[in-house]
Design an enzyme around this catalytic site. Structure first.
Site, PDB file in Angstrom:
ATOM      1  N   GLY A 138     -64.442  37.734 -31.881  1.00 26.65           N
ATOM      2  CA  GLY A 138     -64.550  38.397 -33.229  1.00 26.65           C
ATOM      3  C   GLY A 138     -64.659  37.224 -34.310  1.00 26.65           C
ATOM      4  O   GLY A 138     -64.271  36.286 -34.245  1.00 26.65           O
ATOM      5  N   ASP A 171     -58.922  44.875 -38.583  1.00 26.73           N
ATOM      6  CA  ASP A 171     -59.269  43.600 -39.130  1.00 26.73           C
ATOM      7  C   ASP A 171     -58.229  42.487 -38.815  1.00 26.73           C
ATOM      8  O   ASP A 171     -57.262  42.524 -39.163  1.00 26.73           O
ATOM      9  CB  ASP A 171     -59.032  44.116 -40.638  1.00 26.73           C
ATOM     10  CG  ASP A 171     -59.500  42.911 -41.629  1.00 26.73           C
ATOM     11  OD1 ASP A 171     -59.724  41.884 -41.166  1.00 26.73           O
ATOM     12  OD2 ASP A 171     -59.453  43.131 -42.793  1.00 26.73           O
ATOM     13  N   TYR A 217     -68.838  28.147 -42.118  1.00 27.10           N
ATOM     14  CA  TYR A 217     -68.832  28.408 -40.629  1.00 27.10           C
ATOM     15  C   TYR A 217     -68.477  27.626 -39.598  1.00 27.10           C
ATOM     16  O   TYR A 217     -67.317  27.637 -38.984  1.00 27.10           O
ATOM     17  CB  TYR A 217     -70.007  29.209 -40.467  1.00 27.10           C
ATOM     18  CG  TYR A 217     -70.159  29.706 -39.003  1.00 27.10           C
ATOM     19  CD1 TYR A 217     -69.389  30.620 -38.428  1.00 27.10           C
ATOM     20  CD2 TYR A 217     -71.161  28.940 -38.093  1.00 27.10           C
ATOM     21  CE1 TYR A 217     -69.513  31.144 -36.907  1.00 27.10           C
ATOM     22  CE2 TYR A 217     -71.190  29.169 -36.677  1.00 27.10           C
ATOM     23  CZ  TYR A 217     -70.431  30.243 -36.069  1.00 27.10           C
ATOM     24  OH  TYR A 217     -70.558  30.545 -34.856  1.00 27.10           O
ATOM     25  N   ASN A 224     -71.487  25.107 -31.510  1.00 25.28           N
ATOM     26  CA  ASN A 224     -72.192  23.883 -31.561  1.00 25.28           C
ATOM     27  C   ASN A 224     -71.930  23.466 -33.036  1.00 25.28           C
ATOM     28  O   ASN A 224     -72.545  22.265 -33.239  1.00 25.28           O
ATOM     29  CB  ASN A 224     -73.556  23.979 -31.193  1.00 25.28           C
ATOM     30  CG  ASN A 224     -74.451  24.806 -32.004  1.00 25.28           C
ATOM     31  OD1 ASN A 224     -75.115  24.226 -32.763  1.00 25.28           O
ATOM     32  ND2 ASN A 224     -74.609  25.778 -31.631  1.00 25.28           N
TER      33      ASN A 224
HETATM   34  P1  NAI Z   1     -71.632  39.110 -33.953  1.00 29.48           P
HETATM   35  O1  NAI Z   1     -71.564  39.098 -35.560  1.00 29.48           O
HETATM   36  O2  NAI Z   1     -72.744  40.045 -33.320  1.00 29.48           O
HETATM   37  O3  NAI Z   1     -69.965  39.631 -33.536  1.00 29.48           O
HETATM   38  C1  NAI Z   1     -68.861  39.444 -34.195  1.00 29.48           C
HETATM   39  C2  NAI Z   1     -68.110  40.684 -34.479  1.00 29.48           C
HETATM   40  O4  NAI Z   1     -66.814  40.256 -35.144  1.00 29.48           O
HETATM   41  C3  NAI Z   1     -69.034  41.788 -35.212  1.00 29.48           C
HETATM   42  O5  NAI Z   1     -68.996  42.762 -34.243  1.00 29.48           O
HETATM   43  C4  NAI Z   1     -67.947  41.795 -36.300  1.00 29.48           C
HETATM   44  O6  NAI Z   1     -67.717  43.025 -36.689  1.00 29.48           O
HETATM   45  C5  NAI Z   1     -66.568  41.228 -35.813  1.00 29.48           C
HETATM   46  N1  NAI Z   1     -65.727  40.725 -36.914  1.00 29.48           N
HETATM   47  C6  NAI Z   1     -66.336  40.237 -38.248  1.00 29.48           C
HETATM   48  N2  NAI Z   1     -65.102  40.003 -39.096  1.00 29.48           N
HETATM   49  C7  NAI Z   1     -64.241  40.548 -38.423  1.00 29.48           C
HETATM   50  C8  NAI Z   1     -62.719  40.779 -38.770  1.00 29.48           C
HETATM   51  N3  NAI Z   1     -62.187  40.450 -40.218  1.00 29.48           N
HETATM   52  N4  NAI Z   1     -61.731  41.523 -38.151  1.00 29.48           N
HETATM   53  C9  NAI Z   1     -62.439  41.959 -36.829  1.00 29.48           C
HETATM   54  N5  NAI Z   1     -63.523  41.861 -36.257  1.00 29.48           N
HETATM   55  C10 NAI Z   1     -64.510  41.139 -37.100  1.00 29.48           C
HETATM   56  O7  NAI Z   1     -71.481  37.738 -33.524  1.00 29.48           O
HETATM   57  P2  NAI Z   1     -71.750  37.132 -31.929  1.00 29.48           P
HETATM   58  O8  NAI Z   1     -73.303  36.287 -31.802  1.00 29.48           O
HETATM   59  O9  NAI Z   1     -71.538  38.214 -30.835  1.00 29.48           O
HETATM   60  O10 NAI Z   1     -70.835  35.931 -31.754  1.00 29.48           O
HETATM   61  C11 NAI Z   1     -69.593  36.213 -31.355  1.00 29.48           C
HETATM   62  C12 NAI Z   1     -68.806  34.868 -31.235  1.00 29.48           C
HETATM   63  O11 NAI Z   1     -69.386  33.875 -30.720  1.00 29.48           O
HETATM   64  C13 NAI Z   1     -68.464  34.625 -32.824  1.00 29.48           C
HETATM   65  O12 NAI Z   1     -67.254  33.933 -33.019  1.00 29.48           O
HETATM   66  C14 NAI Z   1     -69.498  33.407 -32.975  1.00 29.48           C
HETATM   67  O13 NAI Z   1     -69.027  32.447 -34.063  1.00 29.48           O
HETATM   68  C15 NAI Z   1     -69.579  32.714 -31.460  1.00 29.48           C
HETATM   69  N6  NAI Z   1     -71.093  32.167 -31.543  1.00 29.48           N
HETATM   70  C16 NAI Z   1     -72.057  32.844 -31.115  1.00 29.48           C
HETATM   71  C17 NAI Z   1     -73.399  32.141 -30.765  1.00 29.48           C
HETATM   72  C18 NAI Z   1     -74.564  33.054 -30.446  1.00 29.48           C
HETATM   73  O14 NAI Z   1     -75.558  32.452 -29.873  1.00 29.48           O
HETATM   74  N7  NAI Z   1     -74.536  34.500 -30.598  1.00 29.48           N
HETATM   75  C19 NAI Z   1     -73.528  30.657 -31.013  1.00 29.48           C
HETATM   76  C20 NAI Z   1     -72.189  29.924 -31.359  1.00 29.48           C
HETATM   77  C21 NAI Z   1     -71.115  30.809 -31.589  1.00 29.48           C
END
Ligand code: NAI
Length: 267
Positions: free
Chosen positions: A73, A52, A137, A113
């Site tokens: 993450g 975490d 966020y 973005n």
């Molecule tokens: P996702 O939600 O699928 O993956 C994020 C991961 O972080 C999850 O597996 C979750 O379990 C983990 N997580 C959450 N809180 C946590 C904590 N306290 N400690 C440890 N792990 C934790 O999100 P996704 O789509 O893979 O995005 C990844 C990154 O890219 C994020 O930072 C997101 O803000 C950024 N992002 C993604 C976009 C997209 O199109 N998917 C667009 C813009 C930014």
């Protein structure tokens, strides 16, 4: 390989899962971490440590021996502030503090973005534009970029902030005509951010080579990022599939549908 140990946070997430294989090719050990268990078992080069990000001691232990941090993450959409604060504010501080302790040279940070989501869709926006976050966020990502800047100016830890648009296998909505990032381009973007000889503090829009893009003036050239894909071939399909979105007044803003949530500002 270019690196000894790379740490990938968010390894169980949507984008983390896409990045595992290409990052493993760049290093001798890929340390994966997430709150949740992985969706796919570790390969020979990979190891998994559940963590975490809000837990300072756990994050310090996680960073042992790490050369490059690829931070995907944390909370990736609008949620209760407490959860955003734990992962994206406290968690990010813990990571940089541990990076400093353990001599990590560079961070690749998944920003968003949504730092400029309340800028108008037709407004040319650069990393020098004032932030206009569209959500708590988005505010947390503004903080993330500021923290990255601070650790570079004070301690010389390089960060490439990736202002990711909408990273999906295919464009799904009209907004993607400007915001889409293909998986192939995501992989190339992260590779460039990881391996560029001189990154310093850099901000790069995480989008493909989309024709309709108001995001510009970034450090893509400095890190050598050249996208291969483009959303344009999907134009007809996405405009046909989601006609209601074309007339949604909130489409005036760069953040797209996240902006509509509880939007109450008088016209
Ligand atoms: P996702 O939600 O699928 O993956 C994020 C991961 O972080 C999850 O597996 C979750 O379990 C983990 N997580 C959450 N809180 C946590 C904590 N306290 N400690 C440890 N792990 C934790 O999100 P996704 O789509 O893979 O995005 C990844 C990154 O890219 C994020 O930072 C997101 O803000 C950024 N992002 C993604 C976009 C997209 O199109 N998917 C667009 C813009 C930014």
């Amino acid at each position: 390989p270019a690196f000894g140990t790379i740490l990938l946070t968010g390894a169980a997430g949507k984008l983390g899962s896409v990045l595992r294989e290409p990052l493993a090719a760049l290093c001798s050990t890929l340390r994966l971490s997430d709150l949740r268990p992985l969706t796919q078992a570790c390969s020979a080069k990979e190891e998994f440590i559940a963590c975490d990000l809000a837990q300072t001691a756990e994050v310090q232990a996680l960073m042992q021996g790490v050369e490059l941090l690829v931070h995907f993450g944390g909370v990736a959409h609008e949620q209760a502030f407490e959860r955003i604060a734990a992962a994206n504010l406290i968690g990010l501080y813990n990571l940089y503090d541990a990076a400093l302790t353990h001599g990590v040279r560079r961070v690749v940070f998944a920003s968003s973005n949504h730092v400029n989501g309340f800028s108008r869709i037709d407004e040319a926006t650069t990393p020098a534009s004032p932030p206009r976050p569209d959500s708590l966020y988005g505010v947390s990502k503004v903080y993330g970029e500021a923290l990255a800047r601070y650790y570079f100016d004070r301690h010389g830890i390089e960060t490439v902030c990736l202002r990711i648009g909408s990273c999906l296998p295919e464009p799904k909505s009209p907004r993607c005509l400007q915001a889409w990032l293909s998986h192939r381009d995501l992989i190339e973007l992260v590779r460039c951010a990881a391996t560029a000889p001189q990154a310093g503090f850099a901000v790069v829009w995480g989008i493909s080579d989309n024709q309709q893009a108001c995001w510009q003036g970034d450090d893509a050239e400095r890190i050598g990022y050249q996208p291969q894909d483009c959303a344009e071939p999907w134009r007809e399909q996405v405009e046909r599939a989601r006609p209601e979105m074309l007339s949604d007044p909130r489409m005036r803003f760069q953040g797209g549908s996240i902006v509509s949530r509880d939007y109450r500002k008088p016209a």
